[in-house]
Design an enzyme around this catalytic site. Sequence first.
Site, PDB file in Angstrom:
ATOM      1  N   ASP A 166       0.851  -1.194   0.000  1.00 20.81           N
ATOM      2  CA  ASP A 166       0.000   0.000   0.000  1.00 20.81           C
ATOM      3  C   ASP A 166       0.884   1.241   0.000  1.00 20.81           C
ATOM      4  O   ASP A 166       2.064   1.183   0.344  1.00 20.81           O
ATOM      5  CB  ASP A 166      -0.869   0.021   1.273  1.00 20.81           C
ATOM      6  CG  ASP A 166      -2.053  -0.932   1.186  1.00 20.81           C
ATOM      7  OD1 ASP A 166      -2.258  -1.539   0.119  1.00 20.81           O
ATOM      8  OD2 ASP A 166      -2.776  -1.060   2.199  1.00 20.81           O
ATOM      9  N   LYS A 217       0.047   3.033  -6.685  1.00 18.83           N
ATOM     10  CA  LYS A 217       0.436   3.911  -7.808  1.00 18.83           C
ATOM     11  C   LYS A 217       1.029   3.124  -8.967  1.00 18.83           C
ATOM     12  O   LYS A 217       1.989   3.529  -9.565  1.00 18.83           O
ATOM     13  CB  LYS A 217       1.512   4.900  -7.332  1.00 18.83           C
ATOM     14  CG  LYS A 217       1.023   5.958  -6.389  1.00 18.83           C
ATOM     15  CD  LYS A 217       2.095   7.015  -6.217  1.00 18.83           C
ATOM     16  CE  LYS A 217       1.780   7.941  -5.070  1.00 18.83           C
ATOM     17  NZ  LYS A 217       2.912   8.072  -4.155  1.00 18.83           N
ATOM     18  N   MET A 222     -11.905   6.091   7.214  1.00 17.26           N
ATOM     19  CA  MET A 222     -12.269   6.722   5.930  1.00 17.26           C
ATOM     20  C   MET A 222     -13.488   7.646   6.071  1.00 17.26           C
ATOM     21  O   MET A 222     -14.385   7.634   5.215  1.00 17.26           O
ATOM     22  CB  MET A 222     -12.571   5.643   4.875  1.00 17.26           C
ATOM     23  CG  MET A 222     -11.363   4.804   4.533  1.00 17.26           C
ATOM     24  SD  MET A 222     -11.694   3.526   3.319  1.00 17.26           S
ATOM     25  CE  MET A 222     -12.280   2.184   4.346  1.00 17.26           C
TER      26      MET A 222
END
Length: 271
Positions: free
Chosen positions: A52, A74, A187
Amino acid sequence: MEVADAFKDLLTGFPTLEPGHVWLVGAGPGDPGLLTLHAFAAIRQADIIIHDSLIDDRILALAGGGARLENAGKRGGQPSAAQADISRRLVELARQGRRVLRLKGGDPFIFGRGGDEVMALATAGIPFRVVSGVTAGLAGLVSASIPTTLRGVNQAVILATGHGADQPGGLDWAALARTGQPLVLYMAMQNLDLIAEALIAGGLKPETPAAVIMSATTEDERILVANIRDIAAEARRQSVGAPAIVAVGAIVAARGQLLEIAARASALLVE
Ligand code: SAH
């Protein structure tokens, strides 16, 4: 005995990451000190680590010399690899006979799509192992001196995600408010206004204390305490944002008491 020797003894007899296998491992919330020994042993054995974005560089630096690191956040210059792509990649690497480590923030089975990844591995017939990690919700509260459970205050704690709170069919916040138990939200920053409103509409007192713990256990950690009515605006004003854990409920008030007592007898709470 030297610490290093003690670790060596401790690490003998740990499972071996075999070629063609995938281990899904929690890296903890940020602080490398919160990495488990199993995670450490896995990182040392992997020849490819799909990790991550938020994993500390000092943890990634534990990888063996020949190991390849791939940032799943990414990949290919994309801002964020699709979940299906990550799962496909894990299967592909395992089929190439690699020792594959999927290194995830916190605990792999808490709100990080780890469940989807093991489903994909199992479906593809890839042998896998899951190694739990210290989840940000629990470590964040510790880091903020908020007791997650407190005798006489709560009998349960609710871990919930704020993701999707703005979508139809999301969580029933009023029902959560009615439990009277504290919430630990992941989140939640993007929808914090909405969530606070829904909790208050569901009967939560607007004065209920809340805390935002940003980048918990890292050197960028910031802690904001306000009541649930004001927390979203206050977070915006002070630029406290993701990644963050939001705690809501009476347990948050214990932080103030604890810090006050500790301050009176200075140096009780050692940082
Ligand atoms: N599996 C992870 C959670 C993944 S969801 C775990 O168990 O911790 C990602 C969310 O986790 C972030 O949006 C944030 O809410 C939370 N998070 C992860 N690391 C954090 C940290 N160091 N401080 C505060 N929140 C964090």
